[in-house]
Motif scaffolding. Structure first.
Motif, mmCIF file in Angstrom:
data_model
loop_
_atom_site.group_PDB
_atom_site.id
_atom_site.type_symbol
_atom_site.label_atom_id
_atom_site.label_comp_id
_atom_site.label_asym_id
_atom_site.label_seq_id
_atom_site.Cartn_x
_atom_site.Cartn_y
_atom_site.Cartn_z
ATOM 1 N N GLU A 77 -30.679 57.966 72.562
ATOM 2 C CA GLU A 77 -32.199 57.560 73.084
ATOM 3 C C GLU A 77 -33.131 57.599 71.913
ATOM 4 O O GLU A 77 -34.207 56.659 71.996
ATOM 5 N N GLN A 78 -33.138 58.388 70.796
ATOM 6 C CA GLN A 78 -33.812 58.206 69.834
ATOM 7 C C GLN A 78 -33.781 57.072 69.106
ATOM 8 O O GLN A 78 -34.555 56.256 68.613
ATOM 9 N N ALA A 79 -32.478 56.599 68.762
ATOM 10 C CA ALA A 79 -32.119 55.019 68.152
ATOM 11 C C ALA A 79 -32.692 54.101 68.991
ATOM 12 O O ALA A 79 -33.463 52.982 68.360
ATOM 13 N N SER A 81 -35.433 54.147 70.973
ATOM 14 C CA SER A 81 -36.831 54.418 71.117
ATOM 15 C C SER A 81 -37.374 53.879 69.534
ATOM 16 O O SER A 81 -38.367 53.156 69.553
ATOM 17 N N SER A 82 -36.633 54.093 68.501
ATOM 18 C CA SER A 82 -37.098 53.769 67.169
ATOM 19 C C SER A 82 -36.901 52.217 67.138
ATOM 20 O O SER A 82 -37.639 51.594 66.381
ATOM 21 N N GLN A 83 -35.830 51.482 67.924
ATOM 22 C CA GLN A 83 -35.635 50.084 67.728
ATOM 23 C C GLN A 83 -36.793 49.511 68.472
ATOM 24 O O GLN A 83 -37.086 48.101 68.391
ATOM 25 N N ASN A 84 -37.296 50.052 69.669
ATOM 26 C CA ASN A 84 -38.255 49.422 70.391
ATOM 27 C C ASN A 84 -39.833 49.601 69.800
ATOM 28 O O ASN A 84 -40.734 48.872 70.460
ATOM 29 N N LYS A 85 -39.887 50.185 68.681
ATOM 30 C CA LYS A 85 -41.344 50.309 68.229
ATOM 31 C C LYS A 85 -41.493 49.275 67.029
ATOM 32 O O LYS A 85 -40.631 48.360 66.628
#
Length: 85
Positions: A77-79, A81-85
């Motif tokens: 989930e963290q990966a 969310s960091s891709q979507n930023k």
């Protein structure tokens, strides 16, 4: 005969020598004897200083497996969310 055993869904049991914990995500997949055993072990763990059960115990293996799955899910989930930023 082995092919038939593979098709039949087995319940998780404390008598399994090397249980495949990854295939048992539903509490309904645990047999009654094992459920009672786990409840007693959880009660003992709450009373002692070992919140994850006695190291190497069946309860400990289940808890550690669940913790690992949670950590992997959080990392995914963290990966994302960091891709979507």
């Amino acid at each position: 005969m082995q092919n038939l055993r593979d098709k039949i869904k087995r319940k998780l049991s404390i008598h399994d020598k090397n249980p495949d914990l990854s295939s048992y995500d539903d509490p309904e997949d645990i047999d009654d004897e094992t459920a009672g055993y786990l409840q007693r072990e959880a009660d003992k763990a709450e009373e002692s200083d070992q919140p994850h059960g006695k190291p190497g115990s069946f309860l400990n293996k289940l808890i550690m497996h669940g913790n690992k799955k949670t950590e992997e899910q959080l990392a995914r989930e963290q990966a994302l969310s960091s891709q979507n930023k």
